[in-house]
Design a protein around this motif. Structure first.
Motif, PDB file in Angstrom:
ATOM      1  N   GLN A 192      40.446 107.928  20.749  1.00  0.00           N
ATOM      2  CA  GLN A 192      39.352 107.337  20.663  1.00  0.00           C
ATOM      3  C   GLN A 192      39.355 106.982  19.326  1.00  0.00           C
ATOM      4  O   GLN A 192      38.792 106.031  18.950  1.00  0.00           O
ATOM      5  N   ASP A 193      39.763 107.732  18.063  1.00  0.00           N
ATOM      6  CA  ASP A 193      39.404 107.310  16.739  1.00  0.00           C
ATOM      7  C   ASP A 193      40.669 106.639  16.296  1.00  0.00           C
ATOM      8  O   ASP A 193      42.002 107.013  15.740  1.00  0.00           O
ATOM      9  N   ASP A 242      34.101 112.886  19.303  1.00  0.00           N
ATOM     10  CA  ASP A 242      33.211 113.057  18.418  1.00  0.00           C
ATOM     11  C   ASP A 242      32.378 112.094  19.384  1.00  0.00           C
ATOM     12  O   ASP A 242      32.850 111.122  20.572  1.00  0.00           O
ATOM     13  N   ALA A 243      30.409 111.692  19.189  1.00  0.00           N
ATOM     14  CA  ALA A 243      30.171 111.082  19.794  1.00  0.00           C
ATOM     15  C   ALA A 243      30.171 109.844  19.333  1.00  0.00           C
ATOM     16  O   ALA A 243      29.380 109.088  19.945  1.00  0.00           O
ATOM     17  N   ASP A 244      30.624 109.991  17.590  1.00  0.00           N
ATOM     18  CA  ASP A 244      30.280 108.597  17.276  1.00  0.00           C
ATOM     19  C   ASP A 244      31.766 107.496  18.518  1.00  0.00           C
ATOM     20  O   ASP A 244      31.500 106.226  18.092  1.00  0.00           O
ATOM     21  N   HIS A 245      32.818 108.071  18.556  1.00  0.00           N
ATOM     22  CA  HIS A 245      33.461 107.376  19.756  1.00  0.00           C
ATOM     23  C   HIS A 245      33.621 106.951  21.006  1.00  0.00           C
ATOM     24  O   HIS A 245      34.600 106.493  21.504  1.00  0.00           O
ATOM     25  N   ARG A 282      28.872 116.628  12.528  1.00  0.00           N
ATOM     26  CA  ARG A 282      28.891 115.844  13.688  1.00  0.00           C
ATOM     27  C   ARG A 282      29.361 116.177  15.126  1.00  0.00           C
ATOM     28  O   ARG A 282      29.194 117.595  15.002  1.00  0.00           O
ATOM     29  N   LEU A 283      28.744 115.412  16.534  1.00  0.00           N
ATOM     30  CA  LEU A 283      28.789 115.664  17.756  1.00  0.00           C
ATOM     31  C   LEU A 283      30.189 116.024  18.617  1.00  0.00           C
ATOM     32  O   LEU A 283      30.704 114.615  18.174  1.00  0.00           O
ATOM     33  N   LEU A 284      29.992 117.144  19.096  1.00  0.00           N
ATOM     34  CA  LEU A 284      30.627 115.842  19.880  1.00  0.00           C
ATOM     35  C   LEU A 284      30.777 115.714  21.437  1.00  0.00           C
ATOM     36  O   LEU A 284      29.134 115.052  21.592  1.00  0.00           O
ATOM     37  N   SER A 285      31.545 114.179  21.579  1.00  0.00           N
ATOM     38  CA  SER A 285      30.868 113.922  22.888  1.00  0.00           C
ATOM     39  C   SER A 285      30.136 114.312  23.455  1.00  0.00           C
ATOM     40  O   SER A 285      30.326 115.173  24.520  1.00  0.00           O
ATOM     41  N   PRO A 286      29.176 113.211  24.209  1.00  0.00           N
ATOM     42  CA  PRO A 286      27.880 114.482  24.886  1.00  0.00           C
ATOM     43  C   PRO A 286      28.640 114.219  26.827  1.00  0.00           C
ATOM     44  O   PRO A 286      28.017 115.707  27.343  1.00  0.00           O
ATOM     45  N   PHE A 287      29.883 113.638  26.908  1.00  0.00           N
ATOM     46  CA  PHE A 287      30.800 113.715  28.183  1.00  0.00           C
ATOM     47  C   PHE A 287      30.650 115.043  28.091  1.00  0.00           C
ATOM     48  O   PHE A 287      30.819 115.704  29.053  1.00  0.00           O
ATOM     49  N   LEU A 288      32.099 115.464  26.683  1.00  0.00           N
ATOM     50  CA  LEU A 288      32.850 116.844  26.880  1.00  0.00           C
ATOM     51  C   LEU A 288      31.566 117.908  26.088  1.00  0.00           C
ATOM     52  O   LEU A 288      32.021 118.957  27.887  1.00  0.00           O
TER      53      LEU A 288
END
Length: 849
Positions: free
Chosen positions: A259-260, A480-483, A541-547
């Motif tokens: 993703q990054d 992360d939530a940005d990616h 930084r936040l983990l992806s909201p999906f995960l």
């Protein structure tokens, strides 16, 4: 049986129930990618329980559509881009924008608008009618001005008879739907685009359509493990470590879903360092590869009139002059670099040619540069195809083409340039050099290199490419939530409200599709590790909201937050090994007695005291930095001019107090103007330095007069010395020597503040300059003279100067003796010394400290 095999068996059983084996050629199965074809074929054979089976047609939707012939040719993206650019340039709607970037974004929007049509036309007339209907339907819709402009441009671009890729795809799907005569089975994990969904609906009106959607197949996904990194480097190291662990466990099909891409690039470098090659399904744009760097360097040098840094960067490329031997090429570059740094030529190819008139080995390379530069004349407008032809010819002249041909990525780059040239052969738009160069940069940022030569159990891929695929293990990198979810393809143009008005997919649509693809990936793969950076630059930084939702639900049900723990232990062990290696890696080389210099300068002695390894690199290995080509006067040059001015002045006026004060000021000003004359002719900043010096003249004459009143007289200046010591000679040059009867005083001019000079003298023996000057001239005193900001101050050591001088001489003799005896020269400089040390990259203090 594994979960993926069970899913494929369920699909195979449904197909076989409707179409008994062995002949399945009368049906078509559409996959999201062809990686899913083999597992389904195996499932069909397994479930049919027959000796032989004739498999169905297995394709992706795009491949099937491409098999449908069209009467009209399809315009390439490069042709569309050129046409739209010319239209934007003519309309002048976005006068100050980067039109090439805007063109690329608009073309994506135009394709989306085309796909948003509510009909699937079979031919050009039907398509034109559909466009007109959509256009009229929106005439009375309240749209933002930006949306209106985009829509007007899209309508204008669709008014012709020529096809673009989006229109062609739409027409082909229309023909397939109209000709539907065989059952169609579809495997997917998420929603299709509106166009493709309409295709299924129209196809279903004429033939059977059955969709197998992982979301509807009641699959229990195993929860992944999570690794929270504190930095990009730690995340990349964790990824590389986990891959190595999986390989050691015997896994042969490992996917890294990146993703990054920045973390992915670092992880790939770490894997390659561990001798693990990685296949890459996503590829890298040419703009990120070294093969395109040589093009950028060549065009940059051309555009800057061969500014010396740009020229040297170009000549140091491994791709230029590939028809010369490596030795010849390196020798020519080294000679040219030494010559231009010595002569101080800043730019201008003709100046470099004149400079190397008597250097035989440099004549041919510079002549080739001149010939290539003539091919890309910047003072005229040409078509894109003409510019590309000129570029190809220049690359041939410079031997760059031959260099690129020796590299897989280089070969693909050359093919991409030739393809664009052929596609744009009939484009009549004319462009300035700068416009064409921006276009070329954009093409390199779009075109992708894929290395098909690597066969590896580890592969980089992207989330959409994992649909209906299973692996031995999956690493989800940079989650992360940005990616995750990543931004859609809408670009900067419209918010979701406007996109919805225009009938375009919204960002929430893209996010939902990524979420569904992620859920399918977890459903089909039992071993998955998720990594992300929980901190960046000190911020959380936040983990992806999906995960995060998945993790929270699992923790609530099972009391486990799914954190990966073993990997942290492995990394800690690796860190400990690195520390142990680093502690043993601090350099402290010894020198053979034959290579110990017979003399040492004052600056060399200072270097030896500050850091023995610095002295070793500078004065034994001779690794001093190359002289820079001087483009503007620097502080060092200013100090040298001040020294020259004062030497001339005191030679002409050894006793200032005997002269008239105004006369002395005038004389010092005259000498100052003379010394700065050559600098003033070619560097306007020299006037500021001269004004800075002039500001100090009254204070200097006042200081000099006061010294003379104390009985001190100017004796000599800028005198070299080479003083013999036991086993070593001490050499240098003093700025000035004053005498008072039998007394001697050594003075050293400094264009630095008095506080900085006091700091130098704070620790006895740390700065050896004054002590060595005093020893060489048997002077009882020594001092710095600070000339700065209109003030002149004399700063002397607080210690007994003769004693300090004697101790410094004895220390030098002792240290040199130890070096001759095999003592090491450790890299033990303090941070202040290292901050300005040009050989820090040699000792690699950052690696072992």
């Amino acid at each position: 049986m594994s979960k993926p095999a069970e899913l494929f068996d369920r699909v195979a059983q449904r197909i076989l129930a409707a179409h008994p084996a062995p002949d399945l050629r009368g049906i078509t199965v559409i996959f999201p990618n062809m990686h899913a074809a083999q597992p389904l074929a195996q499932a069909l054979i397994r479930c049919a329980q027959v000796q032989a089976i004739l498999l169905p047609q297995m394709v992706t939707l795009n491949e099937w559509a491409q098999s449908v012939p069209l009467a009209a040719p399809v315009a390439s993206d490069s042709q569309r881009s050129a046409m739209l650019y010319q239209q934007l340039r003519k309309l002048q709607w976005f006068e100050h924008a980067d039109l090439w970037s805007m063109t690329q974004e608009l073309l994506k929007l135009f394709d989306e608008l085309t796909h948003a049509l509510h009909a699937l036309p079979e031919h050009a007339d039907a398509f034109a009618a559909a466009v007109q209907q959509a256009y009229q339907a929106r005439q009375n819709t309240t749209l933002q001005l930006e949306a209106r402009l985009v829509f007007e441009l899209w309508h204008a671009m669709q008014s012709g008879d020529e096809l673009d890729a989006a229109r062609a795809y739409q027409m082909r799907l229309g023909k397939l739907a109209q000709q539907a005569d065989r059952p169609l089975y579809v495997l997917r994990t998420s929603e299709w685009d509106a166009l493709e969904q309409r295709f299924l609906e129209e196809y279903e009106q004429r033939a059977l359509v059955k969709v197998f959607d992982v979301r509807e197949m009641d699959v229990n996904a195993k929860a992944p493990l999570f690794f929270a990194a504190t930095s990009l480097e730690q995340e990349a190291r964790a990824a590389a470590m986990q891959v190595r662990r999986w390989l050691a466990d015997g896994k042969h099909n490992i996917a890294i879903v990146a993703q990054d891409r920045v973390v992915a690039r670092r992880a790939r470098a770490l894997l390659e360092r561990a001798e693990i090659l990685v296949a890459d399904e996503s590829g890298w744009t040419f703009a990120t590869l070294s093969v395109s760097t040589v093009l950028d360097r060549w065009l940059t040098a051309l555009q800057s009139d061969f500014y010396h840094h740009d020229l040297l960067d170009l000549l140091k490329s491994p791709y230029i002059f590939a028809d010369m031997t490596a030795g010849e090429r390196k020798s020519a570059v080294y000679q040219l670099e030494q010559l231009l740094r010595k002569q101080g030529v800043v730019a201008g190819l003709e100046k470099f040619v004149a400079l190397t008139e008597h250097e035989v080995s440099l004549r041919q390379p510079l002549a080739r540069l001149r010939q290539a530069a003539a091919l890309l004349a910047q003072n005229k407008k040409q078509t894109l195809a003409e510019w590309l032809t000129a570029l190809q010819q220049s690359l041939n002249v410079l031997g760059i083409e031959a260099g690129l041909q020796q590299d897989d990525a280089g070969q693909q780059l050359l093919r991409a340039i030739e393809t664009c040239r052929q596609e744009l052969h009939n484009d009549e738009g004319r462009y300035r050099f700068a416009e064409w160069r921006r276009w070329l940069a954009q093409q390199l940022d779009i075109a992708t290199f894929r290395d098909s030569s690597i066969d590896s159990p580890v592969r980089f891929t992207h989330l959409a490419a994992t649909r209906w695929r299973s692996f031995d293990a999956v690493l989800l990198l940079g989650c992360d939530a940005d990616h995750l979810p990543s931004a859609g393809d809408g670009g900067r143009w419209f918010n979701d409200a406007v996109r919805s008005t225009l009938g375009l997919p919204t960002r929430s649509f893209h996010a939902t599709r990524q979420h569904d693809d992620l859920r399918a990936l977890l459903a089909m793969n039992s071993e998955v590790l998720v990594t992300w950076q929980k901190e960046q630059d000190g911020e959380a930084r936040l983990l992806s909201p999906f995960l995060q939702m998945l993790r929270d639900a699992y923790q609530q049900m099972h009391g486990d937050d799914l954190s990966e723990t073993e990997l942290h232990a492995y990394l800690a062990s690796e860190d400990a090994q690195h520390v142990e290696l680093a502690q043993s890696a601090q350099p402290a080389p010894s020198v053979s007695p034959d290579y110990v210099p017979g003399s040492i300068s004052i600056s060399g002695y200072n270097s030896l005291v500050a850091c023995p390894y610095q002295y070793y690199a500078r004065h034994i290995l001779k690794l001093n930095e190359l002289d820079e080509v001087q483009e503007a006067i620097e502080k060092r040059d200013y100090g040298e001019r001040v020294h020259t001015i004062l030497q001339r002045f005191h030679q002409q006026y050894p006793l200032v107090m005997q002269g008239d004060a105004e006369q002395m000021v005038a004389a010092l000003q005259r000498i100052s103007d003379e010394v700065f004359t050559d600098l003033l002719e070619h560097d306007f900043t020299a006037r500021a330095w001269l004004a800075r010096w002039m500001q100090s003249l009254p204070a200097y004459l006042e200081w000099q007069t006061a010294r003379e009143a104390e009985g001190w007289r100017y004796a000599e200046s800028e005198q070299d010395f080479n003083w013999p010591l036991e086993g070593i000679r001490l050499r240098g040059r003093i700025d000035r020597l004053d005498v008072r009867g039998d007394e001697k005083l050594v003075l050293d001019y400094k264009t630095q503040s008095d506080q900085l000079l006091r700091n130098k003298l704070k620790e006895p023996g740390e700065d050896v300059q004054l002590a060595c000057y005093a020893y060489a001239h048997e002077a009882a005193d020594a001092a710095f003279v600070s000339i700065e900001s209109g003030k002149v101050k004399q700063i002397a050591p607080s210690e007994d100067v003769p004693l300090l001088a004697q101790l410094n001489a004895e220390r030098l003799v002792e240290v040199v003796g130890e070096i001759r005896g095999g003592a090491g020269l450790p890299a033990n400089g303090i941070d202040m010394v290292c901050a300005y040390c040009e050989v820090r990259g040699v000792c690699r203090k950052g690696e072992w400290q």
